[in-house]
Write an enzyme that holds these catalytic residues in place. Structure first.
Site, PDB file in Angstrom:
ATOM      1  N   ASP A  56      36.608  37.450  46.160  1.00  0.00           N
ATOM      2  CA  ASP A  56      37.541  36.517  44.984  1.00  0.00           C
ATOM      3  C   ASP A  56      37.127  36.447  43.117  1.00  0.00           C
ATOM      4  OD1 ASP A  56      40.088  35.479  43.800  1.00  0.00           O
ATOM      5  OD2 ASP A  56      39.766  33.467  45.340  1.00  0.00           O
ATOM      6  N   HIS A  77      47.238  32.321  49.821  1.00  0.00           N
ATOM      7  CA  HIS A  77      48.673  31.312  49.047  1.00  0.00           C
ATOM      8  C   HIS A  77      49.942  31.206  49.659  1.00  0.00           C
ATOM      9  CE1 HIS A  77      46.533  31.531  45.765  1.00  0.00           C
ATOM     10  NE2 HIS A  77      45.469  32.863  45.406  1.00  0.00           N
ATOM     11  N   HIS A 100      42.587  37.813  49.823  1.00  0.00           N
ATOM     12  CA  HIS A 100      41.382  36.189  49.684  1.00  0.00           C
ATOM     13  C   HIS A 100      41.562  34.747  50.222  1.00  0.00           C
ATOM     14  CE1 HIS A 100      44.731  35.763  46.902  1.00  0.00           C
ATOM     15  NE2 HIS A 100      43.791  34.992  46.074  1.00  0.00           N
ATOM     16  N   GLU A 130      49.179  39.303  42.079  1.00  0.00           N
ATOM     17  CA  GLU A 130      48.886  38.113  42.613  1.00  0.00           C
ATOM     18  C   GLU A 130      50.212  37.242  42.839  1.00  0.00           C
ATOM     19  OE1 GLU A 130      45.308  34.816  43.772  1.00  0.00           O
ATOM     20  OE2 GLU A 130      45.186  35.944  41.368  1.00  0.00           O
ATOM     21  N   ASP A 188      39.470  39.422  40.451  1.00  0.00           N
ATOM     22  CA  ASP A 188      40.606  39.215  39.301  1.00  0.00           C
ATOM     23  C   ASP A 188      39.800  39.189  38.360  1.00  0.00           C
ATOM     24  OD1 ASP A 188      42.395  37.790  39.606  1.00  0.00           O
ATOM     25  OD2 ASP A 188      40.541  36.084  41.611  1.00  0.00           O
ATOM     26  N   HIS A 195      40.359  41.017  46.767  1.00  0.00           N
ATOM     27  CA  HIS A 195      40.281  40.600  45.460  1.00  0.00           C
ATOM     28  C   HIS A 195      39.927  40.734  44.664  1.00  0.00           C
ATOM     29  CE1 HIS A 195      44.047  37.879  43.799  1.00  0.00           C
ATOM     30  NE2 HIS A 195      42.610  37.487  43.502  1.00  0.00           N
ATOM     31  N   HIS A 240      51.855  32.764  44.457  1.00  0.00           N
ATOM     32  CA  HIS A 240      50.338  31.743  44.012  1.00  0.00           C
ATOM     33  C   HIS A 240      50.960  30.144  44.955  1.00  0.00           C
ATOM     34  CE1 HIS A 240      47.069  30.481  41.630  1.00  0.00           C
ATOM     35  NE2 HIS A 240      46.038  31.614  41.692  1.00  0.00           N
TER      36      HIS A 240
END
Length: 417
Positions: free
Chosen positions: A309, A219, A240, A146, A45, A43, A173
């Site tokens: 992450d 999540h 993650h 995600e 971003d 993961h 999420h």
């Protein structure tokens, strides 16, 4: 200087040199292992940073010199990043609005990044693609969506995203979807809407198995974790998340779930966010290694991976400030007694195995039964195709008001005439 003082100083220098030598040997060994097995991170971003900082205008970005992110090309090279799942993330407030469009734009920006830097990135769809990219000294680039809100509760959208290269879906999420509860339910700050998964949510799990898409349980609630582990025919991932027993944050994975992941032959990819590492604002590289150790002790080295992450969090541990620092974490694991084989499993062999097993479940005959309309009805959604839900039921309240005003004005002017 007295003989005793000279002896003490000599011993201090000797111990210092020994410590440096041991550290160098561990790092050298880590780099050797990373040259043999691709580091696969679950993961990152960076695509969201493209949107936040540049509104996805990557023509204005030079990834060779970008300094406002945890990730750029020099850091990727220094970190020996063999493969990356780039996150196609859009916030929960896009749900019921433009989540699908915005997610498609995030998928597009990953493809454009790969096309802009073909010497660094190779887009990957399969486990073999990851290995091919690694052997050509490029970073294999995959996509994870995600948040289930990005689908707008549509199996057709799920399939289209798969065709565009999406290889995992994080079921939620930090918001419930019309078919799954998110992790905040376990904190008590949000109510459960589905007691885990709705019937459509369970239907979606089966369709993801059929497609060959990884199911990501980061999540979600513990109830969803257990339901998916019971339903799925293929291994699942936590892209993650860290160990709950080390840091009791509801985003982390409890021991009983770790053991079920082991039974399912899945993988937990350890998160580097301080709040999930130490349950506080500060953390160190050693604290992250504690999560690796705990997961290995609880369920074995064959369920562990890396899920940094980076560029999605505001705080990262001392010693893991950006993507370039990951070899130092690998060296720390070696210093803690991890074998070469255990490290190689965590680096990438576990994820390659999981992806291959998921790919083996691919078959034809897609599920084309839509979610019941009453489970998704809202002011921004029409009901075309639902025989028992006329489109009048989907007319936006503002449209109704406009119609009433029009009729009233027509009546007024007719009366005046």
């Amino acid at each position: 200087m007295l003989p005793k003082e000279m002896l003490a100083l000599g011993l201090m220098l000797l111990m210092s040199n020994f410590a440096v030598t041991v550290a160098d040997e561990a790092l050298d060994r880590a780099l050797r292992l990373m040259s043999e097995t691709p580091l696969i991170d679950g993961h990152n971003d960076l695509p969201w940073q493209f949107r936040k900082q540049f509104n996805n205008q990557i023509s204005k970005v030079d990834l060779n010199t970008l300094s406002t992110t945890h990730t750029n090309i020099p850091k990727i090279k220094a970190g020996r990043l063999g493969a990356q799942f780039w996150s196609a993330y859009v916030p929960c407030d896009t749900q019921y609005k433009d989540a699908v469009r915005q997610t498609l734009e995030q998928i597009d920006v990953v493809h454009r990044m790969c096309n802009k830097y073909p010497e660094t990135f190779k887009f990957a769809y399969t486990a073999q693609d990851i290995l091919d990219a690694f052997h050509s000294n490029r970073t294999a680039s995959l996509i994870g969506v995600e948040g289930g809100h990005s689908l707008d509760s549509s199996l057709g959208t799920l399939r289209i995203m798969y065709d565009l290269g999406v290889r995992y879906l994080t079921l939620t999420h930090s918001c419930n979807t019309p078919w799954a509860d998110n992790w905040l339910v376990d904190t008590g700050s949000e109510p459960s809407e589905h007691n885990g998964l709705s019937p459509f949510g369970k239907q979606l799990i089966v369709e993801m198995n059929r497609l060959g898409m990884l199911i990501d349980l980061a999540h979600v609630t513990v109830t969803v974790m257990n339901q998916v582990l019971d339903i799925s025919k293929a291994p699942v991932i936590f892209s993650h998340s860290s160990a709950y027993s080390v840091c009791p944050h509801k985003r982390n994975v409890p021991d009983e779930v770790l053991k079920k992941v082991k039974e399912k032959r899945g993988i937990v990819m350890v998160n580097f966010y301080n709040d999930y590492v130490t349950c506080s604002e500060k953390a160190t590289l050693s604290d992250v290694a504690d999560h690796f150790d705990h997961i290995k002790k609880t369920a074995g080295a064959d369920i562990i991976g890396f899920g940094g992450d980076y560029d999605g969090v505001t705080r990262v541990p001392e010693g893991l400030e950006d993507v370039s620092k990951v070899p130092d974490l690998v060296a720390e694991l070696l210093r803690r007694g991890w074998t070469d084989q255990e490290v190689k499993m965590a680096l990438g062999e576990n994820l390659i195995r999981v992806l291959k097993e998921v790919e083996r479940h691919i078959h034809t005959s897609p599920d084309d039964v839509p979610i019941p309309y009453d489970e998704v009805q809202n002011g921004c959604r029409t009901s075309y195709g639902y025989a028992d839900a006329g489109n009048a039921a989907a007319v936006h309240p503002l449209s109704t008001l406009a119609l009433l005003l029009t009729v009233a004005l027509q009546a007024f002017f007719t009366f005046k005439a």
